[in-house]
Design a protein around this motif. Structure first.
Motif, mmCIF file in Angstrom:
data_model
loop_
_atom_site.group_PDB
_atom_site.id
_atom_site.type_symbol
_atom_site.label_atom_id
_atom_site.label_comp_id
_atom_site.label_asym_id
_atom_site.label_seq_id
_atom_site.Cartn_x
_atom_site.Cartn_y
_atom_site.Cartn_z
ATOM 1 N N PHE A 190 0.788 -1.226 0.000
ATOM 2 C CA PHE A 190 0.000 0.000 0.000
ATOM 3 C C PHE A 190 0.825 1.283 0.000
ATOM 4 O O PHE A 190 0.281 2.349 -0.273
ATOM 5 C CB PHE A 190 -0.920 0.025 1.231
ATOM 6 N N MET A 191 2.121 1.209 0.306
ATOM 7 C CA MET A 191 2.882 2.436 0.542
ATOM 8 C C MET A 191 3.045 3.295 -0.703
ATOM 9 O O MET A 191 3.318 4.504 -0.601
ATOM 10 C CB MET A 191 4.263 2.113 1.133
ATOM 11 N N LEU A 192 2.876 2.717 -1.898
ATOM 12 C CA LEU A 192 3.061 3.511 -3.111
ATOM 13 C C LEU A 192 2.073 4.666 -3.206
ATOM 14 O O LEU A 192 2.346 5.674 -3.848
ATOM 15 C CB LEU A 192 2.941 2.629 -4.353
ATOM 16 N N SER A 193 0.905 4.509 -2.573
ATOM 17 C CA SER A 193 -0.070 5.598 -2.627
ATOM 18 C C SER A 193 0.472 6.864 -1.983
ATOM 19 O O SER A 193 0.064 7.974 -2.348
ATOM 20 C CB SER A 193 -1.368 5.184 -1.927
ATOM 21 N N GLY A 194 1.399 6.719 -1.028
ATOM 22 C CA GLY A 194 1.967 7.873 -0.347
ATOM 23 C C GLY A 194 3.245 8.399 -0.974
ATOM 24 O O GLY A 194 3.675 9.519 -0.657
ATOM 25 N N ILE A 195 3.886 7.623 -1.853
ATOM 26 C CA ILE A 195 5.137 8.072 -2.481
ATOM 27 C C ILE A 195 5.007 8.122 -4.002
ATOM 28 O O ILE A 195 6.006 8.185 -4.718
ATOM 29 C CB ILE A 195 6.316 7.151 -2.089
ATOM 30 N N LEU A 196 3.776 8.107 -4.485
ATOM 31 C CA LEU A 196 3.538 8.062 -5.921
ATOM 32 C C LEU A 196 4.135 9.277 -6.635
ATOM 33 O O LEU A 196 4.784 9.137 -7.689
ATOM 34 C CB LEU A 196 2.022 7.995 -6.177
ATOM 35 N N ALA A 203 3.039 5.459 -12.835
ATOM 36 C CA ALA A 203 3.487 5.078 -11.493
ATOM 37 C C ALA A 203 2.411 4.257 -10.786
ATOM 38 O O ALA A 203 2.712 3.307 -10.052
ATOM 39 C CB ALA A 203 3.815 6.335 -10.679
ATOM 40 N N GLY A 204 1.143 4.592 -11.039
ATOM 41 C CA GLY A 204 0.049 3.831 -10.449
ATOM 42 C C GLY A 204 0.020 2.388 -10.911
ATOM 43 O O GLY A 204 -0.476 1.507 -10.199
ATOM 44 N N LEU A 205 0.579 2.121 -12.094
ATOM 45 C CA LEU A 205 0.630 0.752 -12.598
ATOM 46 C C LEU A 205 1.530 -0.137 -11.737
ATOM 47 O O LEU A 205 1.424 -1.364 -11.793
ATOM 48 C CB LEU A 205 1.123 0.726 -14.044
ATOM 49 N N LEU A 206 2.416 0.472 -10.951
ATOM 50 C CA LEU A 206 3.227 -0.324 -10.033
ATOM 51 C C LEU A 206 2.349 -0.989 -8.976
ATOM 52 O O LEU A 206 2.679 -2.066 -8.473
ATOM 53 C CB LEU A 206 4.295 0.551 -9.361
ATOM 54 N N LEU A 216 12.205 -1.706 -11.344
ATOM 55 C CA LEU A 216 11.310 -1.540 -10.201
ATOM 56 C C LEU A 216 10.018 -2.311 -10.426
ATOM 57 O O LEU A 216 9.502 -2.966 -9.508
ATOM 58 C CB LEU A 216 11.014 -0.052 -9.988
ATOM 59 N N PHE A 217 9.493 -2.265 -11.654
ATOM 60 C CA PHE A 217 8.271 -2.985 -11.993
ATOM 61 C C PHE A 217 8.454 -4.483 -11.761
ATOM 62 O O PHE A 217 7.614 -5.145 -11.146
ATOM 63 C CB PHE A 217 7.912 -2.716 -13.458
ATOM 64 N N VAL A 218 9.569 -5.029 -12.239
ATOM 65 C CA VAL A 218 9.837 -6.462 -12.084
ATOM 66 C C VAL A 218 9.988 -6.823 -10.607
ATOM 67 O O VAL A 218 9.492 -7.853 -10.147
ATOM 68 C CB VAL A 218 11.092 -6.866 -12.873
ATOM 69 N N SER A 219 10.669 -5.964 -9.848
ATOM 70 C CA SER A 219 10.863 -6.250 -8.417
ATOM 71 C C SER A 219 9.527 -6.273 -7.688
ATOM 72 O O SER A 219 9.333 -7.056 -6.748
ATOM 73 C CB SER A 219 11.797 -5.208 -7.779
ATOM 74 N N THR A 250 -5.846 -4.989 -9.066
ATOM 75 C CA THR A 250 -5.317 -4.767 -10.405
ATOM 76 C C THR A 250 -6.299 -3.958 -11.239
ATOM 77 O O THR A 250 -5.924 -2.988 -11.915
ATOM 78 C CB THR A 250 -5.050 -6.112 -11.116
ATOM 79 N N LEU A 251 -7.555 -4.369 -11.196
ATOM 80 C CA LEU A 251 -8.589 -3.712 -12.000
ATOM 81 C C LEU A 251 -8.821 -2.269 -11.556
ATOM 82 O O LEU A 251 -8.947 -1.365 -12.401
ATOM 83 C CB LEU A 251 -9.889 -4.512 -11.894
ATOM 84 N N GLY A 252 -8.876 -2.052 -10.251
ATOM 85 C CA GLY A 252 -9.186 -0.728 -9.739
ATOM 86 C C GLY A 252 -8.212 0.353 -10.176
ATOM 87 O O GLY A 252 -8.615 1.353 -10.793
ATOM 88 N N PRO A 253 -6.889 0.211 -9.883
ATOM 89 C CA PRO A 253 -5.927 1.235 -10.319
ATOM 90 C C PRO A 253 -5.894 1.413 -11.829
ATOM 91 O O PRO A 253 -5.702 2.521 -12.330
ATOM 92 C CB PRO A 253 -4.592 0.694 -9.794
ATOM 93 N N TRP A 254 -6.086 0.311 -12.571
ATOM 94 C CA TRP A 254 -6.083 0.406 -14.031
ATOM 95 C C TRP A 254 -7.255 1.265 -14.522
ATOM 96 O O TRP A 254 -7.081 2.177 -15.345
ATOM 97 C CB TRP A 254 -6.150 -0.986 -14.643
#
Length: 418
Positions: free
Chosen positions: A20-26, A40-43, A94-97, A340-344
């Motif tokens: 969940f932390m990506l929402s705060g560092i997007l 970035a949201g695709l991460l 980063l995406f792969v990780s 997956t569906l929601g952010p997309w």
């Protein structure tokens, strides 16, 4: 509640912080990597895709391995994935990780959920899952805001290093406190073909779809909550961690309440919680330009979204009793299909230029679909229970009266309990 269940909840705290932390560092991440906010949201979607694929695959692959050993291995891989993300030289790496970390996270959640419910009575399954989901709630209260603060003051990479450290702590706890379990033998030995048979049940698919739609509704909005707060509601970036913490407080409250009532009223908890989320999201769409409304509704969304989580988890175990490991994996996949569906979908709405309030409308529509799916499942459940009651009455002429009464009462209770 066994101590091992709380240890698993502690480990989920580390996993949830990363998810969940990506929402705060997007925003700082997007600037540093030279990508757009939707990219970035695709991460977030990348992590969710890894969870969708990883949960059933790893659950099947490790079906006959000792569960404690599996948990240790997966948590170690997850920690290494965080290190890879912290040193990633490009968006692709980063995406792969994120995908690799998600695979390990999915396997840990699926196996950990099976372990948690195996340690408690059937009537306490929702409470056990509430402890694990509580790890996600605490991640939102403490982990996600802390990640946002680190991202703003020490760079977004520091958040990944912090999660790697949390993973190490969780690993020590699992090694020390989760009991060893022998690999089942004979008739108790897990058989993949038998576990896969759960997918013939309509209720399993209805539970999967309802869970996915609930997750999609929440994460369509939550993934873009930070830019909504700054670009639409007019808050500063420095206030985002506080609002994320409020969402987490709401999530913890919701998890506690849901865990208390879900065992007794599973359908009522799910339908009521998702309906409340749809209402909150619609209100947020209407009042997104008000900072006070946006902050208040973020708190309420945390409550409504997470109140359903224990019931959704327990329901899958109840309809897939013959396959506890795949039941946990299926629930994990379902949540993350939604994630997956929601952010997309949210990214599509933003890219179309419709603005962040339109993302909230999209999320509200997804929640409404989730309510409809659960209502269908409830009707099917009541129809099947009523059929069993009729069959029990028909057999009454061949059975003693006390047995007839007990069976009738059981069937009637199953049909009426929501």
């Amino acid at each position: 509640m066994p101590l091992a269940v709380y240890v698993l909840g502690l480990s989920v705290f580390a996993l949830g912080t990363s998810e969940f932390m990506l929402s705060g560092i997007l925003q700082p991440l997007a600037r540093d990597m030279g990508v757009t906010i939707p990219q970035a949201g695709l991460l977030v979607s990348a992590f969710a895709i890894g969870m969708v694929v990883g949960a059933p695959v790893l659950a099947a692959a490790t079906l006959q391995l000792p569960r404690r050993t599996t948990l240790i291995a997966l948590l170690a891989v997850f920690g290494l994935g965080q290190v890879a993300g912290a040193v990633a030289p490009s968006y692709t790496v980063l995406f792969v990780s994120r995908v690799v970390s998600a695979l390990a996270c999915a396997g840990f959640w699926a196996v950990g959920a099976a372990v948690a419910v195996s340690l408690v009575p059937v009537t306490a399954r929702a409470k056990a899952m509430a402890v694990m989901v509580g790890g996600l709630s605490v991640a939102n209260i403490a982990g996600v805001p802390a990640g946002a603060l680190l991202g703003q003051h020490a760079g977004w990479r520091s958040a990944f290093w912090a999660v790697a450290a949390l993973s190490a702590i969780g690993l020590v706890g699992v090694i020390a406190l989760v009991p060893r379990t022998a690999v089942p033998t004979g008739d108790d030995r897990p058989v993949l073909r038998r576990e896969l048979s759960i997918y013939r049940d309509k209720q399993v698919w209805l539970a999967l779809i309802g869970t996915a739609l609930n997750g999609a509704a929440v994460f369509a909005l939550f993934s873009y909550l930070a830019p909504l707060l700054t670009d639409t509601a007019g808050l500063s970036e420095g206030s985002v961690p506080t609002v994320l913490a409020l969402f987490g407080v709401g999530a913890l409250i919701g998890t506690f309440v849901g865990g208390r009532i879900a065992d007794a009223h599973p359908f009522g908890t799910i339908i009521g919680g998702i309906s409340a989320s749809a209402t909150v999201l619609a209100l947020l769409a209407l009042t997104a330009h008000s900072s006070v409304a946006a902050v208040t509704l973020s708190l309420l969304l945390g409550i409504t979204a997470f109140a359903t989580a224990p019931a959704l988890n327990a329901r899958m175990f109840n309809v897939a009793t013959a396959a506890p490991t795949l039941a946990g994996a299926t629930t994990t996949s379902a949540f993350n299909m939604g994630n997956t569906l929601g952010p997309w979908l949210g990214g599509l709405v933003i890219s179309a230029g419709w603005g962040y309030p339109a993302v909230a409308w999209t999320a509200a529509a997804l929640a409404a679909l989730g309510v409809g799916t659960t209502v269908v499942a409830l009707r099917l459940h009541r129809t099947k229970s009523a059929s069993r009651l009729v069959a029990s009455s028909a057999d009454a002429t061949h059975t003693p009266a006390p047995t007839q009464t007990a069976e009738a009462a059981e069937a009637t209770g199953a049909a009426d309990r929501v």
